[in-house]
Design an enzyme around this catalytic site. Structure first.
Site, PDB file in Angstrom:
ATOM      1  CB  SER A 125      39.642  71.111  34.683  1.00  0.00           C
ATOM      2  OG  SER A 125      39.583  72.461  34.309  1.00  0.00           O
ATOM      3  CE1 TYR A 150      44.809  69.956  32.241  1.00  0.00           C
ATOM      4  CE2 TYR A 150      43.201  71.725  31.978  1.00  0.00           C
ATOM      5  CZ  TYR A 150      43.893  70.834  32.784  1.00  0.00           C
ATOM      6  OH  TYR A 150      43.638  70.815  34.138  1.00  0.00           O
ATOM      7  CE  LYS A 154      43.035  67.323  34.084  1.00  0.00           C
ATOM      8  NZ  LYS A 154      43.664  66.441  35.052  1.00  0.00           N
TER       9      LYS A 154
HETATM   10  P1  NAD Z   1      50.943  70.600  39.159  1.00  0.00           P
HETATM   11  O1  NAD Z   1      51.608  70.572  37.841  1.00  0.00           O
HETATM   12  O2  NAD Z   1      51.491  71.484  40.207  1.00  0.00           O
HETATM   13  O3  NAD Z   1      50.849  69.109  39.745  1.00  0.00           O
HETATM   14  C1  NAD Z   1      50.774  67.967  38.935  1.00  0.00           C
HETATM   15  C2  NAD Z   1      51.858  67.021  39.414  1.00  0.00           C
HETATM   16  O4  NAD Z   1      51.820  65.829  38.638  1.00  0.00           O
HETATM   17  C3  NAD Z   1      53.254  67.607  39.263  1.00  0.00           C
HETATM   18  O5  NAD Z   1      53.937  67.461  40.476  1.00  0.00           O
HETATM   19  C4  NAD Z   1      53.874  66.788  38.152  1.00  0.00           C
HETATM   20  O6  NAD Z   1      55.273  66.665  38.316  1.00  0.00           O
HETATM   21  C5  NAD Z   1      53.156  65.474  38.316  1.00  0.00           C
HETATM   22  N1  NAD Z   1      53.072  64.633  37.108  1.00  0.00           N
HETATM   23  C6  NAD Z   1      52.699  65.001  35.853  1.00  0.00           C
HETATM   24  N2  NAD Z   1      52.715  63.938  35.037  1.00  0.00           N
HETATM   25  C7  NAD Z   1      53.092  62.873  35.788  1.00  0.00           C
HETATM   26  C8  NAD Z   1      53.303  61.507  35.511  1.00  0.00           C
HETATM   27  N3  NAD Z   1      53.151  61.007  34.286  1.00  0.00           N
HETATM   28  N4  NAD Z   1      53.683  60.699  36.521  1.00  0.00           N
HETATM   29  C9  NAD Z   1      53.855  61.178  37.757  1.00  0.00           C
HETATM   30  N5  NAD Z   1      53.698  62.461  38.080  1.00  0.00           N
HETATM   31  C10 NAD Z   1      53.320  63.312  37.104  1.00  0.00           C
HETATM   32  O7  NAD Z   1      49.408  70.922  38.886  1.00  0.00           O
HETATM   33  P2  NAD Z   1      48.246  71.208  39.922  1.00  0.00           P
HETATM   34  O8  NAD Z   1      47.798  72.603  39.717  1.00  0.00           O
HETATM   35  O9  NAD Z   1      48.614  70.756  41.276  1.00  0.00           O
HETATM   36  O10 NAD Z   1      47.120  70.263  39.306  1.00  0.00           O
HETATM   37  C11 NAD Z   1      46.873  68.972  39.796  1.00  0.00           C
HETATM   38  C12 NAD Z   1      45.813  68.318  38.927  1.00  0.00           C
HETATM   39  O11 NAD Z   1      44.653  69.125  38.937  1.00  0.00           O
HETATM   40  C13 NAD Z   1      46.217  68.180  37.466  1.00  0.00           C
HETATM   41  O12 NAD Z   1      45.716  66.968  36.973  1.00  0.00           O
HETATM   42  C14 NAD Z   1      45.538  69.353  36.798  1.00  0.00           C
HETATM   43  O13 NAD Z   1      45.248  69.096  35.450  1.00  0.00           O
HETATM   44  C15 NAD Z   1      44.249  69.449  37.620  1.00  0.00           C
HETATM   45  N6  NAD Z   1      43.666  70.806  37.610  1.00  0.00           N
HETATM   46  C16 NAD Z   1      44.426  71.889  37.976  1.00  0.00           C
HETATM   47  C17 NAD Z   1      43.864  73.168  37.944  1.00  0.00           C
HETATM   48  C18 NAD Z   1      44.666  74.373  38.326  1.00  0.00           C
HETATM   49  O14 NAD Z   1      44.243  75.470  38.018  1.00  0.00           O
HETATM   50  N7  NAD Z   1      45.796  74.252  39.034  1.00  0.00           N
HETATM   51  C19 NAD Z   1      42.537  73.346  37.538  1.00  0.00           C
HETATM   52  C20 NAD Z   1      41.796  72.217  37.184  1.00  0.00           C
HETATM   53  C21 NAD Z   1      42.373  70.936  37.229  1.00  0.00           C
HETATM   54  C1  UD1 Z   2      42.818  78.910  32.830  1.00  0.00           C
HETATM   55  C2  UD1 Z   2      42.773  77.727  31.911  1.00  0.00           C
HETATM   56  C3  UD1 Z   2      41.904  76.638  32.507  1.00  0.00           C
HETATM   57  C4  UD1 Z   2      42.361  76.284  33.920  1.00  0.00           C
HETATM   58  C5  UD1 Z   2      42.352  77.571  34.753  1.00  0.00           C
HETATM   59  C6  UD1 Z   2      42.796  77.381  36.178  1.00  0.00           C
HETATM   60  C7  UD1 Z   2      43.019  78.785  29.707  1.00  0.00           C
HETATM   61  C8  UD1 Z   2      42.333  79.133  28.424  1.00  0.00           C
HETATM   62  N1  UD1 Z   2      42.258  78.167  30.622  1.00  0.00           N
HETATM   63  O1  UD1 Z   2      41.528  79.426  32.894  1.00  0.00           O
HETATM   64  O2  UD1 Z   2      41.921  75.485  31.705  1.00  0.00           O
HETATM   65  O3  UD1 Z   2      41.493  75.323  34.487  1.00  0.00           O
HETATM   66  O4  UD1 Z   2      43.232  78.512  34.121  1.00  0.00           O
HETATM   67  O5  UD1 Z   2      44.151  77.127  36.236  1.00  0.00           O
HETATM   68  O6  UD1 Z   2      44.206  79.008  29.888  1.00  0.00           O
HETATM   69  N2  UD1 Z   2      44.015  87.285  32.710  1.00  0.00           N
HETATM   70  C9  UD1 Z   2      44.499  88.528  32.400  1.00  0.00           C
HETATM   71  N3  UD1 Z   2      45.837  88.708  32.320  1.00  0.00           N
HETATM   72  C10 UD1 Z   2      46.742  87.692  32.547  1.00  0.00           C
HETATM   73  C11 UD1 Z   2      46.227  86.414  32.879  1.00  0.00           C
HETATM   74  C12 UD1 Z   2      44.862  86.258  32.937  1.00  0.00           C
HETATM   75  O7  UD1 Z   2      43.741  89.472  32.197  1.00  0.00           O
HETATM   76  O8  UD1 Z   2      47.966  87.916  32.437  1.00  0.00           O
HETATM   77  C13 UD1 Z   2      42.571  87.097  32.811  1.00  0.00           C
HETATM   78  C14 UD1 Z   2      42.042  86.083  31.807  1.00  0.00           C
HETATM   79  O9  UD1 Z   2      41.656  86.701  30.633  1.00  0.00           O
HETATM   80  C15 UD1 Z   2      40.858  85.495  32.579  1.00  0.00           C
HETATM   81  C16 UD1 Z   2      41.231  85.659  34.058  1.00  0.00           C
HETATM   82  O10 UD1 Z   2      42.287  86.592  34.088  1.00  0.00           O
HETATM   83  O11 UD1 Z   2      39.733  86.263  32.325  1.00  0.00           O
HETATM   84  C17 UD1 Z   2      41.685  84.356  34.680  1.00  0.00           C
HETATM   85  O12 UD1 Z   2      42.678  83.796  33.849  1.00  0.00           O
HETATM   86  P1  UD1 Z   2      43.443  82.456  34.220  1.00  0.00           P
HETATM   87  O13 UD1 Z   2      44.040  82.569  35.578  1.00  0.00           O
HETATM   88  O14 UD1 Z   2      44.356  82.144  33.091  1.00  0.00           O
HETATM   89  O15 UD1 Z   2      42.289  81.368  34.349  1.00  0.00           O
HETATM   90  P2  UD1 Z   2      41.181  80.884  33.286  1.00  0.00           P
HETATM   91  O16 UD1 Z   2      41.215  81.708  32.079  1.00  0.00           O
HETATM   92  O17 UD1 Z   2      39.899  80.806  34.019  1.00  0.00           O
END
Ligand code: NAD
Ligand code: UD1
Length: 340
Positions: A125, A150, A154
């Site tokens: 991330s 978190y 990572k």
């Molecule tokens: P998500 O929660 O939708 O998907 C993660 C999946 O992993 C889920 O289906 C959950 O049930 C499964 N899981 C969790 N722990 C597990 C375990 N111990 N064994 C088996 N399955 C397990 O999240 P996502 O948004 O699809 O994210 C996927 C990956 O990307 C995650 O590692 C997350 O940290 C990373 N990531 C997500 C974002 C984002 O904004 N969505 C940003 C940066 C990184």
């Molecule tokens: C968050 C996570 C980050 C993760 C990313 C993508 C935190 C501190 N960080 O980041 O680890 O990788 O999501 O999933 O949670 N905002 C509003 N009102 C709301 C929600 C958000 O104004 O109700 C604003 C926030 O202040 C921010 C922007 O929207 O400036 C984006 O927010 P968000 O979607 O939560 O993403 P990140 O803050 O970038």
């Protein structure tokens, strides 16, 4: 044809990547403990692609079950999404996060090694850059202070993978640092389904537009940005999923260790996203300006030069498309709450 094990494949990014893998003629085996997802999303992946695959309810911490799956299927590489991802929860339950994200990954890698599977793509991330002031973030940008458990999980996993590679050059590893994934598959069959009140901006906007939530609170408009609201790098989840195929293709051919930013490389403010949503979805999003959210950075976006150059990665969808696909998914899946 290569067999790819997808951990966390029922989740938001995992399910979209499964679609792209199947469309790229890979075979997949999926494991998920459904902690933050539902089996239905895998059925939808089969519906979208017209392809059948094996999936198992399995926790990456469950060595016995995991070994049985590696025994049964000849796996060539792993795409590792499984993890817990709530920033707020991670600070309340640090042990659960270290156990699941760090120990879970160690366990997975141990079993991979046992079965001579030494190729992995890992979901990292942009949060690993912490509060570094060097915007846009490059892969080698000096990291700032990390405020969440978190984020630390990572970064720890990144370091563990780096050490594994150092110890045994047969490993081939791609670490992908995602920026802000949003949107959904065009079919509206898979998308992000946050439990409870969403923390992230896009699902919040979408639920306000759908009358599920009354109003968006914008976390302050007094930042040093052109309109005073924070700037982020939003990337369509399908573009992100395609990035995994490019990374996978590379680790299957080369013996490599790479880190890539996957973002659009463009920053958009909160107000820009709200107005793009209104325009793309012909709706209104009620909002008010509230106080700052603790830990928020005013501006962050990716330098995507490396992924462009080495993977030919290109995030082609603009924010209008991201909004449209989000709302399409919202409307198709939350109809019982939808009042407008
Ligand atoms: P998500 O929660 O939708 O998907 C993660 C999946 O992993 C889920 O289906 C959950 O049930 C499964 N899981 C969790 N722990 C597990 C375990 N111990 N064994 C088996 N399955 C397990 O999240 P996502 O948004 O699809 O994210 C996927 C990956 O990307 C995650 O590692 C997350 O940290 C990373 N990531 C997500 C974002 C984002 O904004 N969505 C940003 C940066 C990184
Ligand atoms: C968050 C996570 C980050 C993760 C990313 C993508 C935190 C501190 N960080 O980041 O680890 O990788 O999501 O999933 O949670 N905002 C509003 N009102 C709301 C929600 C958000 O104004 O109700 C604003 C926030 O202040 C921010 C922007 O929207 O400036 C984006 O927010 P968000 O979607 O939560 O993403 P990140 O803050 O970038």
């Amino acid at each position: 044809m290569h067999n790819i094990l997808v951990t966390g494949g029922a989740g938001y990014i995992g399910s979209h990547t499964c679609v792209e893998l199947l469309n790229s003629e890979y075979n997949i085996v999926v494991i998920d403990n459904y902690k933050n997802s539902w089996e239905e999303s895998l059925k939808s992946v089969q519906k979208i692609t017209g392809r059948i695959f094996k999936y198992y309810e399995c926790d990456i911490k469950d060595s016995e079950k995991l070994e049985a799956i590696f025994k049964k299927h000849k796996i060539n590489a792993v795409i590792h999404f499984a993890g817990l991802k709530s920033v707020a929860q991670s600070n309340i339950f640090p042990l659960d996060y270290y156990l699941n994200n760090v120990w879970g990954t160690i366990n997975l890698c141990r079993i991979m090694k046992k079965f001579f599977v030494k190729k992995i793509v890992f979901s990292s991330s942009a949060t690993v850059y912490g509060d570094s002031p060097e915007i846009p973030f490059k892969e080698d940008t000096k990291k700032g202070k990390l405020s969440s458990v978190y984020g630390k999980t990572k970064l720890m996993v990144e370091e563990i993978l780096r050490d594994i590679k150092k110890s045994d050059n047969e490993w081939s590893i791609s670490i992908l640092r995602y920026f802000n994934p949003v949107g959904a598959h065009e079919s509206g069959l898979i998308g992000e389904n946050p439990k409870g009140i969403p923390n992230n901006l896009m699902p919040f906007i979408s639920q306000v537009a759908a009358d599920i939530l009354p109003e968006l609170t914008i976390f302050s408009d007094d930042y040093e940005t052109p309109d005073g609201t924070c700037i982020r790098d939003y990337i369509h989840v399908v573009d992100l999923a395609k990035g995994h195929i490019l990374a996978l293709n590379k680790i299957l051919i080369n013996n490599t260790f790479d880190v890539y930013n996957l973002g659009s490389g463009v920053g958009h403010s909160v107000l820009e996203l709200v107005s793009a949503f209104e325009k793309a979805c012909l709706t209104t999003v009620k909002y008010k300006i509230g106080p700052r959210r603790s830990g928020d950075l005013p501006m962050l976006y990716a330098d995507t030069t490396k992924a462009k150059k080495e993977l030919c990665f290109c995030a082609s969808s603009d924010i209008e498309k991201m909004c449209k696909d989000t709302f399409n998914w919202q409307n198709k899946n939350k109809s019982k709450y939808y009042k407008k």
